[in-house]
Design a protein around this motif. Structure first.
Motif, mmCIF file in Angstrom:
data_model
loop_
_atom_site.group_PDB
_atom_site.id
_atom_site.type_symbol
_atom_site.label_atom_id
_atom_site.label_comp_id
_atom_site.label_asym_id
_atom_site.label_seq_id
_atom_site.Cartn_x
_atom_site.Cartn_y
_atom_site.Cartn_z
ATOM 1 N N TYR A 192 -0.729 11.814 2.111
ATOM 2 C CA TYR A 192 -1.374 13.235 3.350
ATOM 3 C C TYR A 192 -0.355 14.325 3.045
ATOM 4 N N GLN A 211 2.731 1.366 9.276
ATOM 5 C CA GLN A 211 2.579 2.161 7.628
ATOM 6 C C GLN A 211 3.568 3.680 8.443
ATOM 7 N N PHE A 212 5.073 3.625 7.661
ATOM 8 C CA PHE A 212 5.759 4.792 7.672
ATOM 9 C C PHE A 212 6.067 5.458 5.963
ATOM 10 N N PHE A 213 6.299 6.888 6.951
ATOM 11 C CA PHE A 213 6.199 8.220 5.892
ATOM 12 C C PHE A 213 7.355 8.542 5.671
ATOM 13 N N GLY A 214 7.947 8.605 4.138
ATOM 14 C CA GLY A 214 8.615 9.551 3.739
ATOM 15 C C GLY A 214 9.279 11.072 4.734
ATOM 16 N N PRO A 215 10.429 11.147 3.995
ATOM 17 C CA PRO A 215 10.228 12.491 4.452
ATOM 18 C C PRO A 215 10.141 14.007 3.895
ATOM 19 N N ALA A 225 2.426 0.882 3.398
ATOM 20 C CA ALA A 225 2.308 -0.054 4.803
ATOM 21 C C ALA A 225 2.464 -1.701 3.836
ATOM 22 N N SER A 265 -2.594 18.824 11.843
ATOM 23 C CA SER A 265 -2.285 17.193 11.535
ATOM 24 C C SER A 265 -2.206 16.176 11.034
ATOM 25 N N LEU A 266 -2.155 15.341 10.379
ATOM 26 C CA LEU A 266 -2.175 14.588 9.327
ATOM 27 C C LEU A 266 -3.081 14.067 8.286
ATOM 28 N N MET A 316 0.392 -0.992 -0.110
ATOM 29 C CA MET A 316 0.071 -0.181 -0.041
ATOM 30 C C MET A 316 0.677 1.437 -0.165
ATOM 31 N N LEU A 321 3.232 14.067 1.961
ATOM 32 C CA LEU A 321 3.733 12.936 2.718
ATOM 33 C C LEU A 321 3.131 11.643 2.007
ATOM 34 N N PHE A 326 0.588 5.437 -0.015
ATOM 35 C CA PHE A 326 -0.224 6.516 0.837
ATOM 36 C C PHE A 326 0.402 8.208 0.610
ATOM 37 N N ARG A 384 8.173 20.158 1.037
ATOM 38 C CA ARG A 384 7.861 21.293 1.351
ATOM 39 C C ARG A 384 6.790 22.139 0.316
ATOM 40 N N GLN A 389 0.126 17.822 5.525
ATOM 41 C CA GLN A 389 0.227 18.320 7.012
ATOM 42 C C GLN A 389 0.276 19.876 6.543
ATOM 43 N N LEU A 413 -5.358 12.332 5.296
ATOM 44 C CA LEU A 413 -5.076 11.692 4.416
ATOM 45 C C LEU A 413 -6.103 12.094 2.846
#
Lengths: 115, 111
Positions: free
Chosen positions: A35, A104-108, A96, A42-43, A31, A92, A33, A111, A37, A45
């Motif tokens: 997001y 679930q892990f996020f990229g850097p 997953a 907050s984040l 998966m 972001l 995703f 901005r 921010q 989706l």
């Protein structure tokens, strides 16, 4: 966990233009995703990027504004179209399916500032 | 109706003390719960996941889940200045691992 990279890391854009953000993972993931921010928030989706089919968008987000591609199991792009200053945010990608628990892990992040 | 509620104010704790963070959620069918740490200018980092009622410990972090009361908490023992960050709770809001996030709690550890 997988190593996730995003390009660009930051950008300043003029209103009315579009920006495509890339997300690359060093291993195949189930998966992906996208997001947003917004400053001090907050984040939220935006959508689930589906490999080989159209993305699944959350309420309030539409394909014309945020087209998403996912050509394979390691790469996805998010385009922010016809930008306005309200689109200034951190974008972001997350993944997953790299652990048994589907954490679930996020990229850097990217901005984005729209003038 | 908000899905995830976190205490809004910043939490200041002296170094070495316990920081306690709480989060309530509205979706009774949620099965997966997560705590993320986010340093200023950085992306969220997963620090704890919990799926069943009770406590789960990992180093100085303990997550507590009570599905009947619909809350999840995070304890940080022996708080260090490096723990100063915003802590976000999240839960799966449906199928396909979609996550709903709380607004976050800022923690400031005072040396």
């Amino acid at each position: 966990s997988a190593v996730i990279s995003q390009k660009p890391s930051r950008d300043i854009c003029q209103r009315g233009t579009s920006l495509t953000i890339q997300c690359q993972v060093d291993s195949q993931v189930t998966m992906m995703f996208w997001y947003r921010q917004q400053p001090g928030q907050s984040l939220t989706l935006i959508a689930t990027a589906n490999q080989g089919s159209e993305a699944t968008y959350e309420s309030g987000f539409v394909i014309d504004k945020f087209p998403i591609s996912r050509p394979n199991l390691t790469f996805s792009t998010l385009t922010v179209s016809n930008m306005s200053p309200e689109d200034s945010s951190i974008y972001l990608c997350s993944v997953a399916g790299t652990s048994e628990d589907n954490e679930q892990f996020f990229g850097p992040g990217t901005r984005l500032t729209v003038l | 109706q908000k899905e995830v509620e976190q205490n809004s104010g910043p939490l200041s704790v002296p170094e070495g003390a316990i920081a306690s963070l709480n989060c309530t959620y509205s979706d009774r069918v949620s099965q997966s719960f997560f705590w993320y740490r986010q340093y200023s200018g950085k992306s969220p980092e997963l620090i704890m996941s919990i799926y069943s009622n009770g406590d789960k410990e990992d180093g100085r972090f303990t997550a507590q889940l009570n599905k009947a009361s619909q809350y999840v908490s995070l304890l940080i023992r022996d708080s260090q200045p490096s723990d100063s960050a915003t802590y976000l709770c999240a839960f799966s809001a449906g199928g396909n691992n979609r996550l709903a996030f709380g607004k976050g709690n800022q923690v400031v550890v005072i040396p």
